[in-house]
Design a protein around this motif. Structure first.
Motif, PDB file in Angstrom:
ATOM      1  N   ALA A 191       0.810  -1.215   0.000  1.00 11.14           N
ATOM      2  CA  ALA A 191       0.000   0.000   0.000  1.00 11.14           C
ATOM      3  C   ALA A 191       0.844   1.267   0.000  1.00 11.14           C
ATOM      4  CB  ALA A 191      -0.920   0.003   1.219  1.00 11.14           C
ATOM      5  N   PRO A 203      -2.473  -3.705   4.599  1.00 13.19           N
ATOM      6  CA  PRO A 203      -2.630  -2.325   4.125  1.00 13.19           C
ATOM      7  C   PRO A 203      -3.012  -1.317   5.195  1.00 13.19           C
ATOM      8  CG  PRO A 203      -4.545  -3.634   3.520  1.00 13.19           C
ATOM      9  CD  PRO A 203      -3.548  -4.586   4.106  1.00 13.19           C
ATOM     10  N   GLN A 243      -5.052  -2.938  -1.986  1.00 10.71           N
ATOM     11  CA  GLN A 243      -4.356  -2.551  -0.753  1.00 10.71           C
ATOM     12  C   GLN A 243      -4.091  -1.047  -0.717  1.00 10.71           C
ATOM     13  OE1 GLN A 243      -1.189  -4.753   0.933  1.00 10.71           O
ATOM     14  NE2 GLN A 243      -1.894  -6.735   0.179  1.00 10.71           N
ATOM     15  N   HIS A 285      -5.632   1.207   2.309  1.00 11.37           N
ATOM     16  CA  HIS A 285      -4.738   1.925   3.223  1.00 11.37           C
ATOM     17  C   HIS A 285      -5.169   3.375   3.391  1.00 11.37           C
ATOM     18  CE1 HIS A 285      -1.185   3.510   5.172  1.00 11.37           C
ATOM     19  NE2 HIS A 285      -1.057   4.379   4.180  1.00 11.37           N
TER      20      HIS A 285
END
Length: 332
Positions: A40, A67, A268, A272
């Motif tokens: 991420a 993430p 991801q 995040h």
């Protein structure tokens, strides 16, 4: 990372280096160190790309955090039982505290950990990838590209400094501005730099000319996140990347090059930013878009000539266990 009227990134990293001569106490040694990253994170994505381009998978193992993270640390929630199988840690924080019990700053990725002691060696993301290129040459794969060519280093440093301050960090300066005035200034700086890059790349295939260098790695990880995150989440919304003809073609050229797109996990990335940054996105809703199919369309950058890997060759297939899931890629 701090926020306020004018965003200021905390650049105080653990600057210990892994070198051939081991001057800082950590000599280059295959199998000794573990790269801890998160797909991420753009800074960690750089290290993942460089490791793959140079073929260092057998020399430096890699552990991946999930993430999202809390205020304490990135965690190994992708691994069975939530524990890194090599370090035996649940949190990256444990490696920091193993070396610095009272470590006072944020727990960041990428980080390189000394496996025998379980201690953090460095989290200095910029020096880390340079050292992978210049100090680990004995373990580079045959055909590895020269990401730091001697003849270009002075110009590269100038270009990379502008890319970092105005683009890599510039999007954060927009996203975490604490006032309208700070945001407006950050926005103008960012787009001045993106227009400069659009002009620079109109006549050259890569940032430094005919072949990929570290400068391209550093720019790519921001461009890959631009439309999914920075355009909306960070209010960098003059245009989408896909609306800038040159930069969009350049980004697709890199994405379709082994080492770049095959290390990029869009699910991801979105999870995040939209979940962790709850001050910007309090609902923590993760958007479904944008459509990623465009990343795989023809870019025609080969018409500018050049050879992406110079005198070298592309890396081979992604190692088992390090493949980005299809549902998180542009092939979905």
């Amino acid at each position: 990372m701090t926020s306020g009227e004018d965003f200021q990134r905390d650049m105080r990293y653990v600057t210990t280096r892994i070198t051939r001569d081991g001057a800082d106490g950590y000599p280059v040694e295959a199998g000794r160190y573990r790269l801890i990253a998160a797909r991420a994170c753009p800074w960690a994505n750089r290290a993942i790309i460089v490791r793959r381009l140079l073929g260092l998978e057998d020399a430096i193992s890699m552990g991946l955090c999930g993430p999202t993270h809390d205020q304490r640390s990135w965690t190994f929630d992708l691994d069975p039982g939530g524990v890194d199988p090599v370090l035996g840690y649940e949190r990256l924080q444990q490696a920091y505290f193993a070396r610095f019990p009272d470590y006072p700053r944020g727990i960041t990725v990428p980080a390189i950990v000394d496996v025998p002691t379980g201690e953090l060696v460095t989290n200095d993301f910029a020096q880390m990838t340079q050292d992978l290129s210049t100090e680990w040459t004995d373990f580079h794969r045959e055909g590895a590209p020269d990401l730091w060519p001697d003849a270009l280093r002075d110009e590269m440093e100038t270009v990379m400094k502008r890319v970092f301050t105005e683009v890599n960090n510039g999007v954060y300066r927009c996203g975490f501005a604490g006032s309208q005035e700070a945001y407006d200034a950050a926005y103008d700086r960012l787009w001045t730099a993106l227009d400069w890059l659009e002009d620079r790349l109109a006549t050259r295939r890569f940032l430094m000319g005919d072949s990929i260098t570290e400068a391209d790695v550093r720019l790519f990880t921001t461009l890959a996140r631009f439309d999914p995150v920075y355009h909306g989440h960070f209010k960098c919304n003059r245009q989408k990347l896909s609306e800038m003809p040159v930069l969009w073609a350049y980004a697709r050229d890199l994405f379709q090059t082994p080492g770049f797109g095959d290390t990029t996990d869009f699910l991801q990335i979105k999870r995040h930013y939209y979940v962790v940054h709850s001050d910007i996105n309090p609902t923590q809703i993760v958007p479904k878009g944008p459509d990623l199919a465009g990343w795989l369309t023809p870019h025609h950058r080969e018409e500018l000539g050049g050879r992406p890997f110079g005198d070298g060759t592309p890396p081979g297939p992604v190692r088992p266990g390090e493949v980005v899931p299809v549902e998180a890629s542009a092939a979905a």
